[in-house]
Design a protein around this motif. Sequence first.
Motif, short mmCIF file in Angstrom:
data_model
loop_
_atom_site.label_atom_id
_atom_site.label_comp_id
_atom_site.label_asym_id
_atom_site.label_seq_id
_atom_site.Cartn_x
_atom_site.Cartn_y
_atom_site.Cartn_z
N TYR D 170 0.85 -1.19 0.00
CA TYR D 170 0.00 0.00 0.00
C TYR D 170 0.88 1.23 0.00
CZ TYR D 170 -4.01 -2.91 0.64
OH TYR D 170 -4.99 -3.83 0.44
N THR D 171 0.69 2.08 -1.00
CA THR D 171 1.49 3.30 -1.06
C THR D 171 0.76 4.42 -0.34
OG1 THR D 171 0.45 3.76 -3.15
CG2 THR D 171 2.57 2.66 -3.22
N GLY E 255 11.17 3.86 5.75
CA GLY E 255 9.92 3.43 6.38
C GLY E 255 9.07 2.65 5.40
N ARG E 256 8.92 3.20 4.20
CA ARG E 256 8.10 2.53 3.20
C ARG E 256 8.76 1.21 2.78
NH1 ARG E 256 7.70 5.47 -1.63
NH2 ARG E 256 8.98 7.17 -0.87
N ALA E 257 10.09 1.23 2.75
CA ALA E 257 10.79 0.05 2.25
C ALA E 257 10.77 -1.10 3.25
CB ALA E 257 12.23 0.42 1.91
N PHE E 258 10.99 -0.78 4.49
CA PHE E 258 11.23 -1.90 5.42
C PHE E 258 10.18 -2.10 6.50
CE2 PHE E 258 15.45 -0.73 3.72
CZ PHE E 258 15.67 -1.91 3.02
N LEU E 259 9.33 -1.09 6.72
CA LEU E 259 8.28 -1.30 7.73
C LEU E 259 7.41 -2.52 7.42
CD1 LEU E 259 6.71 2.03 8.99
CD2 LEU E 259 7.62 0.14 10.32
N PRO E 260 6.93 -2.65 6.18
CA PRO E 260 6.01 -3.77 5.93
C PRO E 260 6.64 -5.13 6.27
CG PRO E 260 6.00 -2.25 4.08
CD PRO E 260 7.08 -1.80 5.00
N SER E 261 7.86 -5.37 5.79
CA SER E 261 8.42 -6.69 6.06
C SER E 261 8.74 -6.85 7.54
CB SER E 261 9.67 -6.91 5.20
OG SER E 261 10.46 -5.77 5.20
N LEU E 262 9.13 -5.73 8.17
CA LEU E 262 9.43 -5.78 9.60
C LEU E 262 8.17 -6.19 10.38
CD1 LEU E 262 12.19 -5.01 10.81
CD2 LEU E 262 11.09 -2.94 11.68
N LEU E 263 7.08 -5.47 10.08
CA LEU E 263 5.85 -5.76 10.81
C LEU E 263 5.31 -7.14 10.46
CD1 LEU E 263 4.01 -2.33 10.75
CD2 LEU E 263 5.17 -3.46 12.64
N ASP E 264 5.49 -7.53 9.19
CA ASP E 264 5.03 -8.84 8.76
C ASP E 264 5.61 -9.94 9.64
OD1 ASP E 264 3.15 -8.91 6.91
OD2 ASP E 264 4.46 -9.09 5.16
N ARG E 265 6.88 -9.70 10.00
CA ARG E 265 7.53 -10.72 10.79
C ARG E 265 6.97 -10.78 12.21
NH1 ARG E 265 13.51 -9.66 9.30
NH2 ARG E 265 12.71 -9.47 7.18
N THR E 273 -0.25 -5.35 7.36
CA THR E 273 -0.28 -4.59 6.11
C THR E 273 -0.88 -3.20 6.28
OG1 THR E 273 -0.46 -6.69 4.97
CG2 THR E 273 -0.89 -4.72 3.68
N PRO E 274 -2.13 -3.11 6.81
CA PRO E 274 -2.66 -1.75 6.95
C PRO E 274 -1.87 -0.92 7.96
CG PRO E 274 -4.14 -3.37 7.93
CD PRO E 274 -3.10 -4.12 7.20
N LEU E 275 -1.37 -1.57 8.99
CA LEU E 275 -0.63 -0.83 10.01
C LEU E 275 0.63 -0.22 9.40
CD1 LEU E 275 -0.69 -0.13 13.01
CD2 LEU E 275 0.88 -2.03 13.39
N ALA E 276 1.33 -1.02 8.62
CA ALA E 276 2.55 -0.53 8.00
C ALA E 276 2.24 0.63 7.07
CB ALA E 276 3.22 -1.66 7.21
N ALA E 277 1.16 0.48 6.29
CA ALA E 277 0.80 1.56 5.37
C ALA E 277 0.47 2.83 6.14
CB ALA E 277 -0.37 1.11 4.51
N GLY E 278 -0.31 2.66 7.21
CA GLY E 278 -0.69 3.82 8.01
C GLY E 278 0.51 4.48 8.63
N LEU E 279 1.39 3.68 9.19
CA LEU E 279 2.58 4.22 9.83
C LEU E 279 3.45 4.95 8.81
CD1 LEU E 279 3.78 1.51 12.37
CD2 LEU E 279 2.86 3.79 12.82
N ALA E 280 3.58 4.37 7.63
CA ALA E 280 4.41 5.00 6.62
C ALA E 280 3.83 6.36 6.22
CB ALA E 280 4.54 4.10 5.40
N SER E 281 2.50 6.43 6.11
CA SER E 281 1.87 7.70 5.74
C SER E 281 2.15 8.76 6.78
CB SER E 281 0.36 7.54 5.65
OG SER E 281 0.02 6.63 4.66
N ALA E 282 2.05 8.37 8.03
CA ALA E 282 2.14 9.37 9.09
C ALA E 282 3.56 9.58 9.56
CB ALA E 282 1.25 8.95 10.25
#
Lengths: 260, 232, 329, 368, 304
Positions: D170-171, E255-265, E273-282
Motif C-alpha cells: 500500500y502506497t 519506512g516505506r521500504a522496510f516497515l512492511p516486512s518488519l511488521l510482517d515478521r 499490512t494496513p498498520l505498515a501503510a498507516g505508519l508510513a503515511s504518518a
Amino acid sequence: MANETNSASSTAAPLLQVRGLRKAFGAVRATDGVDLALQKGEIHALIGPNGAGKSTLIAQLCGELQPDAGSIVLGGEDVTALAAFARARKGLSRSFQITELCPDYTVLENVVLSLLLTTGRAFQAWSNPRHDPTLTASAARWLGEVGLDDRAGIHVRDLAHGEKRQLELAVALARSPRLLLLDEPMAGMGAEESARMTALLNGLKRRYTILLVEHDMDAVFALADRITVLVYGKTIFTGTPDEVRSHPEVRAAYLGEEAC
Amino acid sequence: MLTVEALTGGYGGSQVLFGMDFEAGAGQAVSLIGRNGMGKTTTVRTLMGMLPARGGRIVLQGTLLTTLAPHAVARLGVGLVPEGRRVFGSLSVEENLLATARRPSSAKGWTFDRVLTLFPRLRERRRQSARTLSGGEQQMLAIGRALMTNPLLLVLDEATEGLAPLIRHEIWDCLRSLKQEGLTIIVIDKNLTEMASLLDRHHIVEKGRVVWSGTPDELRARSDLAHRYLGI
Amino acid sequence: MLPMPRNTSFRTWVGLGGLLLLALLPLGAGLADTPYAVNLATRFLIYGIAAVSLDLILGYGAMVSFGHAMFFGLGGYVVAIVAHHALEAGPLLGWGGSMQGLVVWPIALACCGMLGAAVGYLALRTRGVQFIMITLAFAQLVYFVLMSLQVYGGDDGLLMSQRNALPGLDLDQPITFYYVCLALLAIWTLLCSRIVASRFGMVLQALRQSERRAINLGAAPTPYRLSAFVLSAMGTGLAGVLWANYAGLVTPDMAAWTKSGEMMAMVILGGAGTLLGPIAGAAVFLGLEQALTAWTEHWMLVMGPVLVLVVLAGRNGLFGHWLGGSHGQ
Amino acid sequence: ADPVKIGFITTLSTPAGYIGEDLRDGFNLAVKQGGGKLGGVPVELVVEDDGLKPASAKQAADRMVQSGIRLYTGVNFSNVLAAVVPGVTKAGYTYISTNPGPSVFAGEKCDPNYFVASYQNDAYHTAGGIAANELGFKRVAILAPNYQAGRDALAGFKRTFKGEVLAEVYTKLDQSDFSVEIARIRSLAPDAIYQFHPGGAGINFAKQYGNAGLGKTIPMLMPGFSMDARMLTATGTASEGFYTTGIWSVAMDNPGTRKFVQDFKTTYNRIPTDYAMQAYDTAQWIASGLKAVDGDLTKNAAFRAALRKADFSSLRGKFALNTNQHPIQDLYLMRIEKAAGGELAPKVVRKIVSDDRDSYAEACKMPS
Amino acid sequence: MTLLLEQVLNGLQFGAMLFMLASGLTLIFGIMGVVNLTHGSFYMVGAYCAAFALGKTNSFAAATVAALLGAGGYGLLVEFTVIRHLYQRDHLYQVLATFGLILFTNEAVSLLFGRRPPLVDTPAILSGAVTLAPGLQYPVMRLAFIGIGALVALGLWFLVNRTRVGMLVRAGADDREMVDALGVDIRRLYTLVFGLGALLCGLAGVMAAPLLAVEIGMGERVLITTFVVIVIGGVGSVRGAMAGALLVGMVDSLGRAFLPSLLDRMLAPQIATPLAAGLASASIYALMAVILIVRPQGLFPARP
Ligand SMILES: Nc1ncnc2c1ncn2[C@@H]1O[C@H](COP(=O)(O)OP(=O)(O)OP(=O)(O)O)[C@@H](O)[C@H]1O
Ligand SMILES: Nc1ncnc2c1ncn2[C@@H]1O[C@H](COP(=O)(O)OP(=O)(O)OP(=O)(O)O)[C@@H](O)[C@H]1O
Ligand SMILES: [Mg+2]
Ligand SMILES: [Mg+2]
C-alpha cells in the motif's frame, strides 16, 4: 500578599541574600561568584562598566536565567529554583533596560495588567478589569506619579521613547513589590524626567526595597544607601556613596573623571 | 552642509513636527535638545527618509532629501545611530559592522580595525551574536556600525544611553577628534555638560519646533531657558 | 477618564444588529421564495462558530493553529459514529449509542476538549512558525487516522442518515435547525467576548504582546494559553457536531489541512481579534465561493486575487479596522 | 417548453479536474449531436464543480434538489457519489452514475432511482485477476494507494487471481515518488505486477517503472482507468507493453466508436478517455428515457421503466441492466501499443469476461 | 544488502529533491520572514515551463533554461506585486495572501497549459542506469539529482553564511528599516533573493519533471512536506534544511521500504499490512512532532 514580611526577622536577616552566584556563557563568565545582601527598605545601587554582568545578575534574580551555581534567598526562602512567574508572585518586580511593554494596550491598561496580576484572581474569565474601580484608580494614581496622567488613553506603541521608559517604571512600581529590581530606569529619559524619577524613588525610600542598576551617577549618588561595584562579573567593592566616590579602583574602572 | 527648513511631519493622523528649522555647517556639531516626546527623534526619522515629510525642505550639500528613500539618504553620506540601538540581533558583532560598511574615501577613514580599537570591548565579543550583548555593548556596536559607513554627517540619537561614564567620556573625546577631521555631527542627548565642549550650537525643540538656538555658553548663561524647556 | 477599549458599545450594536438580521433571515427567505437561502445561511453560522473559536486563540493569543480542522473533524465523527452505532451497527463497547443531542453533543465536546488539551500541551512548548507546523502535524495524524478507520468508511466517510434529537425541537426542519445554530453561535460569541475582555483575557493578550513582561508580572504562560486552546478546540468541535448534523455526512477531509487553511482565511478575512469579524468573514468566504463556483468553473482565478487584495488593502481584514480589533500591526 | 434541466456535479478543479472535464465534454458531445436535445427533448446541463469535496458536492446537490432539478449525473469519485446520491434518491429524483459504482449502492442500499452507466467498481479488478491467470502469471506483486478504493481494488484482484501474491503493497495517498516500491519489486522478481494508482500518481508510477527498465522485464497489469488516454500521453513510451483491463478502447472497431472518437477529436482537439465514452453513453441512455416520457420527468415510474430497458446502442457494444440497475457487459484485456500513426493506444488483446455481472446484486432487494 | 543500499540512495535522492525546494523556502521563510505558500507553485510553474519548452524545442537544455526563467520570473513578479507589501505584516496575512496566490496560479496554469498533464521524457544523457556495485544499478537521472542537490547546498551555505548578501538578508529580517537607513536598498535585495528562491524551485521543477507527472497541484503536494523539512531542520538555516531534507527523505523511504516486512515478521498479515501503510503515511509527521517536542526550535535553528 506582597508585603507580608515578618518584621521581626527582616530587621535581622537581609531581605535578599545572594551567595556565590555564577553564570557563564561559553567562555564569558558574566557572573563570577557574586555575593550580595539587601536590607529591607534600602536602595542598593549596582554599578559597573558596560558588560560587567549587571543585567545578567538581574535576570538571575528574577528567574529568567538559571544560575550555574549559587543561591538566591528571598525573605528567608530559597527561590533559586523557582520560575520567573513564581518569583513575581512572591513579590519580586523588575523593570527592563530595553523596554518591555504591551504595545497594543493603552498606557493605563498596562498598569492595570500589572496590578491585576498581584491580586491572585487573574484567572477569572468573566468580569472586565477595565471596569474595576479599585484597579483603575490605583493605576491612574501611579501614572500621575510618573507624570503620564495625560497619556493614559494612548496606545503604548504610539508613545515616544522617553515616555515608554516612564511607563516601564510605573508598571514595576505599581505592584508594591517586596523587592524591586530596576535596570537602568533613567536611561532614555530627559534631564527633567530623570530628576522627577529620582524624586519619586526618593519618596518611596524605606517603603520599597530596591536594587538599582544605573549609569546616571547623579541619580545613583542621590538615591543609594549603599553601592556595589561589579567588574567582569565580580563585586570589587561595596560601600556608601562617599566611599565609592573616593575609591581609586572604582574611579579607574568605571567613573573616570565623573566623581570630581 | 545640512539645512532643515519649515519641516512638518508626523505619524498617521497625528502631526508631530510643526515647522522645524535648523542647520549644521560643514564640520560643525549641533544638538537637538528638549523634553521627552517633543519630536527630536521624529525629526531624525524624517531627515533619514524613514518618515515622509509633509512639508518643508531638507537639503544636504545642495541635494533635496525630502523625496529620497532612506538608503539613498544614507548613500549621500548620512550615518545614523538610532534611538534604541537597533543592532541586528541575529548577526555577530563582526557581521554587524561589516554588513553595511562602505569603503572610506580617504585613507583616514573608518575600518573594522579602527572601530575595534575604539571599542576594545567589541573586539572581545567579535563572534558573539548581537542579541546577547549587554545594553552598553549594543550601543557601542550601533555607533561603530554607523562609523563603518564612513559618513560625512553623523546623526546620534541618544547614543550614550546606557553607557558607563568612562565610555561616555571616550565617545565625546572621539567625536571631538572626528569633528576636527571635518565630520559634521548632529547630537540628541541629555548630558548637556558633557556635550558642551563638542558643540557649536544647541537647538531646543519644543512641540515640534526649534524655539531657541545658541552656543553652549549662551545656554549656560540663560538658566531660565534650561528651566523652561528642559526642566532643569 | 477611564480609557475603554474603543468601539465597545459600537461593537455591541453591530453584534445585536447582525443577530436581528440573522433572526429575520428565514422570514425573508420565505417571502422571497428562496428556501435554499436558509440552508446556505446555516452553513455560514456553523463555520461562524468555528471561526469565532479559532479567533479566540489566533486573534487574542497569537496561537496560529494550522490544524484546527482536526477538532472540526473529531466533533463530527463522534456524533456520526455514535449515530452509526445507534441506527445501524449495533452497540459500541457495550453502549447502544444515542441520538439525543443532549447526550451525544457533550460527549463530542469532551472528546475535542481532551484532544485539545493533549495537542495543546505538546504544541505550546513551541512558538511561532513551529507552533503552526506542529499543530498541522497533529491534524495530519488525525486525518490519517480518520482515513484509515475502515469500519467507519475510511476515506469515503460515514453517512449520518438522521439528525440528532433535541427535546421539543424537530431538527429535521431546516428552519428549526437554523435557529438552533444561530442560538449556539450567539451564545458562544457572547461567551467568548466576555472571556476576551475579562481578567483572563487581558493576561492572555498580554502574553501575546510581550510574553517576557507578562511572565515577570507573575503570569504563568501555559495555563492561560492551554485553557484558551482547549476552549477553542471545543468551540470548533461544536461546529463539527453541527456540520455532521447539517450535512448528514462526515468525511476525513473535514480534518484536512486545506480545511484548517480555509478557517484561517475566514478569520483573517473578517479581521482577526474581533470575534464578530470572523463570523462575517465566514459568510463572505463561503458566499463568495458559492457564488463563484456557480458562475464559472474557473472561480479560483477570481477567488485567489480577491484574497490577495483583501490582504493588501486592509491592515486587518475586511472588517477589522471598522470593528476596532486589537490584532494586526 | 422549458428545457429539461440536468444537474451535472463533477470535479473540474484539482488535478483530477481533467476527468470531470472529459465527463462533461463527452456528455455535451451527445447533446450537441442532438442539436441541443436528447431524445428529441431540449435539455440544459447545470454544471457545478465539487472540487473533489463530498461536502461541497452535497451542498450543490441539495441546492439543485430544492430548485426542482429532477435528474442528476456527472460525479466522478465514489466518496463524492456517496454524499450526493442519498439526497437525490430520497427526494424521489433520479441519479445516473457516469463513473463510479461503489459496492454499497450495488448491494443492500440499492435504490430504484439510482442507475449506473459505467461499471461496478470491482469489475476491472476481478477482470484483472482473471487476466493474470490467463496470461499465466503465477507470482505477482500487487500495489495500490492506502485508501478505500485502493483496498477494494486489491481485494477484487485477489478474489479471482489463482496464483501467489508475493507482496501486497500500500502506497501513501499523496505519494509521487515510487523508487522505493520499485526497488522492492525488483528484488522480489515476480512474474508480473498488478497496480492501481489513479491520476498523477498513476503517471508517476508508470513513468518511473518504465524508466527503471522494469517495463520490459516484469509485465505490468492494471485497470484501464489507471492508464487512461490522458495519462498515456503524459507517460509516453514508458508505458509501451503495459496490460490493462477495460470495457472499451478508442481502438475498438465499431461504427459508433469510430464516429464518437472522430467527433470528439474535431470538437475538443484531443483523444477521448473512457470517462468521455461513459458520459456519452449516459447521455444516450438518458435520451432513450426522456423520449419515452416526452421530457416529462414527473412521470417518474415510466422514466425508470424506460431506463431499465436500456434501449440505446452503447459504444462498448453489449449493455444490459442487472436487477440492481448496474450494467451487465463484457470486459477486455488490452495492451498498450503503438498504433499506425505512431501514437500509443490500448489495443484489445482479447475478451476475458462475457456478460460480467457484479456479486452484490444478490444482496439487493430492489423495491419497485 | 544491495537492496538496503539502493533504498538508502532512494532516500538520498528524495532528500535532494526536498532540499532544493526547502532551501529556497528556508531563505524566504526563515531568513526573510515570509510564510510563502506559493513556493510550491513556483515549482509547478518551473515544471510546466520545462514541459512546454521541451515540447517546442525537444531540447532539455532549453527546457532547463525555460524552467529557471519561468519560475524565477514568476517569483519576481509575485514579489513585486504582492510579497513586497507583506514583509512587515504578521504571518497570518502572508498565509492568506499566498493561499490566494496558490488558487490563482493553479487555475492560471491550467488555463494556459490545459488540464492535460504534459509529457517530459528523461533527456538522453541522463537516461539509463550506471552500475554502482555488483547487482546495484541506479538511474543516472536520480544520481544527477543527488549531485545537483549537493552543489546547491554548498552554494547556498556559502551565500548565506559567507557573503555580504547573506548578512544583509539576515540583518533585514531583524530590522529592515535600519538596513535601509544604513544605505542598502533592501527592497531590491529582497526581490533578488526571493527570485533566487523561486529559481531554485524552477530547478527542482525541471529536475523532477522527467520523474514525476507534471500536473496542477503538484506544488501543494510537496509544499507541506517541504515545510515539515524546514521545521525539523530549524527555520532559517541552510544546514537545517539539509539535515531536515535528508532525515525526512530517509525516514520516509526506509519506512516505506522496510516497515512492511518488519511488521510482517512480528504481526499477523491482516494487521501488519494496513498498520505498515498507516505508519508510513504518518511517519514524517510523527517525526516532526517528536522532534519539536524534544527540540522546539528544530535541529539547527538559525537563531537560537
Ligand atoms: N546569552 C549570552 N551569550 C553570550 N554572552 C552573553 C550572553 N548574555 C550576556 N552575555 C555577555 O555577558 C556580559 C554581561 O552582560 P550584561 O548584560 O549582564 O551586562 P551589563 O552589566 O548589564 O552591561 P550594560 O551596562 O552595558 O547593560 C556581556 O559581556 C555580554 O556580552
Ligand atoms: N510610531 C508612532 N506613532 C504615533 N505617534 C508617535 C510614534 N512615535 C512617536 N510618536 C509621538 O510623537 C511625538 C514625538 O515623539 P519623538 O519620538 O519624536 O520624541 P522625542 O523628542 O524623540 O522624545 P524622547 O526624548 O522621548 O525620545 C510623541 O508625542 C509620541 O507620542
Ligand atoms: Mg545591562
Ligand atoms: Mg527620541
